[in-house]
Design an enzyme around this catalytic site. Structure first.
Site, PDB file in Angstrom:
ATOM      1  N   CYS A 157       0.837  -1.204   0.000  1.00 29.61           N
ATOM      2  CA  CYS A 157       0.000   0.000   0.000  1.00 29.61           C
ATOM      3  C   CYS A 157       0.876   1.259   0.000  1.00 29.61           C
ATOM      4  O   CYS A 157       1.596   1.502  -0.966  1.00 29.61           O
ATOM      5  CB  CYS A 157      -0.987  -0.037   1.165  1.00 29.61           C
ATOM      6  SG  CYS A 157      -2.343   1.151   0.971  1.00 29.61           S
ATOM      7  N   HIS A 193      -3.778  -4.588  -0.461  1.00 26.70           N
ATOM      8  CA  HIS A 193      -3.370  -5.224   0.790  1.00 26.70           C
ATOM      9  C   HIS A 193      -3.467  -6.742   0.650  1.00 26.70           C
ATOM     10  O   HIS A 193      -4.552  -7.309   0.816  1.00 26.70           O
ATOM     11  CB  HIS A 193      -4.279  -4.770   1.934  1.00 26.70           C
ATOM     12  CG  HIS A 193      -4.047  -3.369   2.382  1.00 26.70           C
ATOM     13  ND1 HIS A 193      -3.093  -3.043   3.327  1.00 26.70           N
ATOM     14  CD2 HIS A 193      -4.642  -2.207   2.022  1.00 26.70           C
ATOM     15  CE1 HIS A 193      -3.109  -1.734   3.532  1.00 26.70           C
ATOM     16  NE2 HIS A 193      -4.038  -1.208   2.749  1.00 26.70           N
ATOM     17  N   GLU A 240      -2.509  -8.895   2.743  1.00 23.07           N
ATOM     18  CA  GLU A 240      -2.852  -9.443   4.062  1.00 23.07           C
ATOM     19  C   GLU A 240      -4.334  -9.302   4.379  1.00 23.07           C
ATOM     20  O   GLU A 240      -4.827  -9.899   5.343  1.00 23.07           O
ATOM     21  CB  GLU A 240      -1.993  -8.775   5.145  1.00 23.07           C
ATOM     22  CG  GLU A 240      -2.431  -7.401   5.594  1.00 23.07           C
ATOM     23  CD  GLU A 240      -2.086  -6.260   4.636  1.00 23.07           C
ATOM     24  OE1 GLU A 240      -2.313  -5.098   5.009  1.00 23.07           O
ATOM     25  OE2 GLU A 240      -1.599  -6.528   3.509  1.00 23.07           O
TER      26      GLU A 240
END
EC number: 4.3.2.10
Length: 213
Positions: free
Chosen positions: A82, A186, A188
């Site tokens: 990001c 992202h 994750e």
């Protein structure tokens, strides 16, 4: 061979989510808060949530900036996430500070579009531009989670690994050069698709991190 991962902690990263994602894949990471911490790690993750100039100021306060430039210039493994992707470029329209400059080009504000909102927030499919350690053109189209108002514009389009549609344009979603890469989205927070990318990156590291040219 063991893998020593470091996550850069400069007060603007989503460290908990990144750490949990790595734990689910059987890896542990240490926090890198200053130059001394770099001595014990083989690969770095540079997360980031927030604005460009405060992020650069926070990084400068850690004393890490010259060491991260050396890390990149020595082509050691690094993954930006990001805002972490944006910091790897030379500059940003969001601020006046110099970026790390590991990728040539600038970060520009997303262009307004009648059917899109700024920030660009939510799930979107990726278009693979070139294969890299996170993504392969033979993979099913991954849907990933974005939250951003700015996007990188690389000077050299050959570093583009993936793009995403925004309005009638394709914006940078992933860049890669050598052993250094970054995601605007992202991984994750991108469910199974993001986990698969991180797993592939970790496998690449364990296999010796062959540079991508």
């Amino acid at each position: 061979m063991g893998l020593n991962l470091g996550v850069i902690d400069y007060g603007m990263g989503n460290l908990h989510s990144v750490g949990k994602a790595l734990e689910r894949l059987g890896e542990q990471a240490v926090l890198v808060q200053g130059p001394e911490d770099l001595k014990s790690v083989d690969a770095l993750i540079l997360p980031g949530v927030g604005s460009f100039d405060p992020a650069i100021e926070n990084l400068r306060a850690t004393g890490l900036i010259p060491h991260l430039k050396d890390w990149g210039n020595n082509n050691r493994p690094l993954l930006g996430i990001c805002l972490g992707l944006q910091l790897l470029f030379e500059r940003s329209d969001e601020g006046s500070k110099d970026g790390l400059g590991l990728f040539q080009g600038a970060v520009e504000r997303l262009q307004s579009h009648p059917n899109e909102r700024i920030p660009h927030m939510g799930w979107a499919p990726l278009t693979v531009e070139r294969n890299c350690p996170l993504l392969h053109s033979d993979d099913p189209t991954p849907w990933v989670y974005f939250v951003h108002s700015y996007a990188a514009v690389p000077l050299n389009s050959s570093v583009l690994a993936a793009t995403a549609a925004y309005g009638n344009a394709a914006v940078t979603a992933m860049v890669w050069s050598g052993r250094i890469g970054a995601c605007q989205f992202h991984p994750e927070k991108s469910s199974a698709a993001g986990e698969a990318m991180l797993k592939r990156w970790l496998h690449w590291l364990h296999q010796g991190a062959e540079p991508v040219h």
